[in-house]
Scaffold this motif. Sequence first.
Motif, short mmCIF file in Angstrom:
data_model
loop_
_atom_site.label_atom_id
_atom_site.label_comp_id
_atom_site.label_asym_id
_atom_site.label_seq_id
_atom_site.Cartn_x
_atom_site.Cartn_y
_atom_site.Cartn_z
N GLN A 123 0.77 -1.29 0.12
CA GLN A 123 -0.06 0.00 0.09
C GLN A 123 0.97 1.36 -0.01
O GLN A 123 0.41 2.14 -0.71
CB GLN A 123 -1.09 -0.02 1.32
N GLU A 124 2.09 1.25 0.78
CA GLU A 124 2.96 2.38 0.89
C GLU A 124 3.37 2.54 -0.47
O GLU A 124 3.36 3.88 -0.89
CB GLU A 124 3.99 2.17 1.66
N GLN A 125 3.78 1.65 -1.24
CA GLN A 125 4.55 1.81 -2.76
C GLN A 125 3.48 2.35 -3.65
O GLN A 125 3.74 3.34 -4.45
CB GLN A 125 5.11 0.65 -3.12
#
Length: 509
Positions: free
Chosen positions: A494-496
């Motif tokens: 999700q962060e990427q």
Amino acid sequence: MDNDVLLTMKNISMSFPGVKALKNVDFQLRKGEIHALMGENGAGKSTLIKVLNGVHTRETGEVFLEGRMINNRSTQEAQENGISTVFQEVNLCANLSVAENIFSGHEPRGRFLGVDWKKMNEKARELLAWVGLDDIDVTKALGEYSVAVQQMVAIARAVNFNCKVLILDEPTSSLDDNEVENLFNVMRQLKADGKGIIFVTHFLEQVYAVCDRITVLRNGELQGEFPIAELPRVKLVATMLGHDFDELASIRSNSGVSAEDTDRPEIIRAVGLTHSGTIKPFDITIRKGEVVGLTGLLGSGRSELVRTLYCADKPDGGTLYFKGKQLKASEPIDSMRAGMAYLPEDRKAESIIADLTIRENLIIALQAKTGVFKLLPLAKQNELADKYIKLLSIKTPSPETLIKQLSGGNQQKVIIGRWLITNPEFLILDEPTRGIDVGTKTEIQKLVVKLAGEGMTIVFISSEIDEMLRTVNRLCVLRDGQKVGELVNNDLTQEQVMAAIAGGESNGK
């Protein structure tokens, strides 16, 4: 009776042919409360709401509003009792002005009993300012405005009727983040004024952002009522589904092919594909058995890209190859006959044919593919309908049931079945799980992975990043009609994804 209790529904039962929709359901709403009504499609949420607002007549049970028994026999009677409903598809008159919609049936009268247009328009502006719409021209036709504005107009109408109970039935499905937050601010204002709000949604994060309590239904039965702080999301999902639910986490671990498996044949290759005003020169290669996701903010070009791939919108530049050969499609039927299938974003507007049966909706794409002069025998239609109803676990009394009588999730399964019947090699799924329950979402995700495992190539679009990460092998990030990132393997987090959407190039190419 508790003075804070606004609405009480006791032992509500309701049946339809072959279906017990509600079984002795209790529901309670307090003053100054936002109360989520949760459950899978077919759980009984819509039926309970329709009993409350007078669309359906309950078989058993009692309804009390501020301690007084009521028995609404129409939406007008419900409104007169202080109960208003705003549906996902706003049921106002698009050809009337905004002000006329707010005051329809209760127009302020002038000296000679005619409509006092000046007073009505002024009051409409006041009401709309209260719901955050200061710049709306109340004399314009409602149909000229977006769904978000129309919903706020419907809420302003409810406020004008001095509603005590406001029912919001899937109000956020077609709204962007700013519009959702504006709606939440209005809900909080109504709550502060002592109104009771029943909020029906499939977006779990929205429930936890704005609600005070949750009531869960399953198969027409009450599963419990919970303060929001005492019901973690995992427990909510388990309560909705009736069992602990660990399948979501394991879907992707069993999914499809490796993104690095370049030995598989190419199914789709686009080189410099463009569509004026929506898609800038776009390159993408998709191999057999891959599930490739497209993600990005609203307006990023996700849906526009797949419409161009399928020739629902004809490309005006670039080259598209299908199975190694240039595809010169001039309309969608050409793409279908080549071996492609496309489930569009708007199920109701572009997919279901409401007045046809499940059988007829299932076979219609195959019939179009084979041609109108080669009608499928009825026996073959019945065979296919029975097969895909069973394969997709479509809940229906009969293949001859009208599709409009099914829940949203089961309608979606029918449309997926329609395209699977054509035996496509390349399947485009644009928001296939929007507006449906968690259980059906998971069934569809598992089906996608299963089809990829059997060699089908799939493009998958979802607004829910978690769902994409569970389902796809590779994720293309779009912004302003062009690819700004591509994530695979360990970068599928999700962060990427957020970083790629916000900042341009990711670690991928």
